[in-house]
Design a protein around this motif. Structure first.
Motif, short mmCIF file in Angstrom:
data_model
loop_
_atom_site.label_atom_id
_atom_site.label_comp_id
_atom_site.label_asym_id
_atom_site.label_seq_id
_atom_site.Cartn_x
_atom_site.Cartn_y
_atom_site.Cartn_z
N VAL A 60 7.53 -30.21 19.21
CA VAL A 60 7.10 -28.83 19.39
C VAL A 60 6.12 -28.76 20.56
N ASN A 61 6.30 -27.76 21.43
CA ASN A 61 5.42 -27.55 22.57
C ASN A 61 5.28 -28.80 23.45
N GLY A 62 6.43 -29.41 23.75
CA GLY A 62 6.43 -30.56 24.64
C GLY A 62 6.15 -31.88 23.99
N ALA A 63 5.85 -31.90 22.71
CA ALA A 63 5.57 -33.15 22.00
C ALA A 63 6.86 -33.95 21.83
N ASP A 367 12.89 -13.64 13.37
CA ASP A 367 14.03 -14.51 13.09
C ASP A 367 13.52 -15.95 13.00
N TYR A 368 13.45 -16.47 11.78
CA TYR A 368 12.94 -17.83 11.60
C TYR A 368 13.93 -18.87 12.11
N TYR A 393 18.63 -27.74 10.29
CA TYR A 393 17.90 -26.49 10.51
C TYR A 393 17.77 -26.24 12.00
N SER A 394 18.22 -25.07 12.45
CA SER A 394 18.11 -24.67 13.85
C SER A 394 17.04 -23.61 13.97
N SER A 399 8.94 -23.18 13.29
CA SER A 399 9.05 -24.62 13.15
C SER A 399 9.94 -25.21 14.25
N ASN A 400 10.67 -26.30 13.95
CA ASN A 400 11.42 -27.03 14.96
C ASN A 400 12.78 -27.43 14.42
#
Length: 413
Positions: A60-63, A367-368, A393-394, A399-400
């Motif tokens: 997430v966020n480049g991690a 939209d989760y 999960y997409s 989340s991710n």
């Protein structure tokens, strides 16, 4: 691990021998025949469940991406005595051992570099209770398993290797063939986490679980429930919930309907009111079963959402476990709306199921994401149960992207 299994087997064999052996040193004057019958009716059970769980999550966020690989074995020893004047004792001990432990079980020994798999190692008393049981009344005191209806509100989280059980008192009363009453006072919930977990391994307080069932006829049942939860420390989880569940069979059409309201209670710092409802309809087309539904955990203007802290959450809103809590501290205070469709069939003895979830917020039109869940289950000569599960999960706005795979073998003696 082998030492533990040998110890459990030895204990089980010794216990069984004690229960079933003839009492050569005793005659009818020293042992009441009812006591001897209770001992003879006692049962010892041993079960094992080995499971591989693999997790692959996008960063997430480049991690960087994170992963997990867990191969755990749950060993369970169960002892249930026979009845003596309607009284009996139940005892259940579980051990969870990790063969492959490249995962984060949220204990303090993990730094979070691996994905989370809540299957901590350890040995604990899963159940220990005294029970009084007649045809109409069942009283249970001690640590016990409590499952209500479809486990959406009160469950045991049996999917995880360390089960959730409850410390308290329960009375179940069969009024007649149609009406049943069930009330529990619980002062502690033993959760799936380990004692030194970053999350509490138990939740204490004053919890009232009430359920009344009415069997209208063979095709229609109705349940009413009330859950009054006052937590000692987790005050933001304190709530009062009241609702009802209907299950009906209209020939080829099956219908499940549930609705509930919830408000803050106890020392909850938030003041809120939220609603829950679930509507399902299913039918069978030859060997194929179709089920569609909508489940809504409502929100009170985004400040708090309907929550079910004692549910078997893995059963709902996707196996990837992205929606395990809707409280104000989880980032999902806007609630959850889950639109889903399931297809089931059996092919050459293999039970197959596929479910698609479209997940969004109840407040704010967020939209989760979407999720696809797949299951294949097979029983081998009734001695071994084989299971393969997959969840993908997409993520959209929550989340991710996450993919999970489970391969499980279970047996019992």
């Amino acid at each position: 691990m082998m030492k533990f299994i040998k110890t459990k087997l030895s204990l089980a064999l010794m216990t069984s021998a004690i229960i079933s052996a003839p009492f050569a040193i005793a005659d009818d004057t020293s042992f009441n025949s009812e006591i001897k019958k209770a001992l003879a009716d006692s049962k010892v059970g041993i079960s094992f469940r080995a499971r591989y769980e693999g997790v692959d999550e996008d960063g997430v966020n480049g991690a960087s991406d994170i992963e997990a690989a867990a191969l755990t074995i749950k060993s369970r020893l169960t002892l249930q005595t026979g009845d003596y004047k309607h009284w009996s004792i139940g005892l259940e001990v579980d051990n969870v051992t990790a063969v492959i432990d490249n995962y984060n079980d949220l204990t303090n020994s993990y730094n979070g570099s691996d994905s989370i798999v809540i299957d901590p190692e350890g040995t604990d008393v899963n159940q220990a209770f005294l029970q009084f049981n007649t045809q109409k009344v069942k009283l249970t005191a001690g640590r016990q398993r409590i499952l209500h209806n479809n486990q959406r509100f009160i469950g045991g989280v049996g999917w995880r290797q360390n089960e959730q059980t409850y410390d308290g008192y329960r009375i179940q009363y069969a009024v007649n063939d149609a009406v049943s009453l069930d009330y529990s006072f619980v002062h502690n919930a033993n959760r799936i986490f380990e004692e030194n977990s970053k999350k509490s391994n138990n939740l204490s307080g004053a919890f009232h679980f009430a359920n009344a069932g009415y069997k209208i006829n063979k095709a229609h049942t109705l349940s009413a429930f009330a859950y009054v939860l006052d937590f000692n420390k987790a005050h933001a989880m304190s709530s009062n919930t009241y609702g009802a569940l209907y299950q009906g069979n209209f020939g080829a059409i099956k219908v499940n309907l549930s609705a509930a309201t919830q408000s803050d209670a106890g020392d909850n710092p938030l003041s809120y009111d939220a609603s829950y409802y679930n509507a399902e309809i299913g039918t069978e087309l030859g060997k194929i079963t179709l089920l569609g539904g909508l489940e809504v955990l409502g929100s009170d203007e985004g400040k708090a959402a309907f929550s079910t802290p004692f549910a078997t959450l893995h059963k709902f809103q996707g196996f990837a476990d992205k929606f395990l809590g809707t409280g104000s501290s989880t980032g999902m205070a806007n609630g959850v709306e889950d639109t889903y469709i399931t297809v089931k069939t059996t092919l050459n003895g293999v039970k197959l199921a596929a479910t698609f979830h479209d997940l969004a917020s109840n407040e704010g039109h967020i939209d989760y994401g979407t999720e696809v869940d797949l299951i294949a289950a097979y029983s081998l000569k009734k001695d071994y149960d084989l299971l393969i599960k997959f969840a993908s999960y997409s993520a959209d706005e929550l989340s991710n992207d996450t993919h999970k795979l489970w391969i499980q073998v279970a047996t019992k003696f």
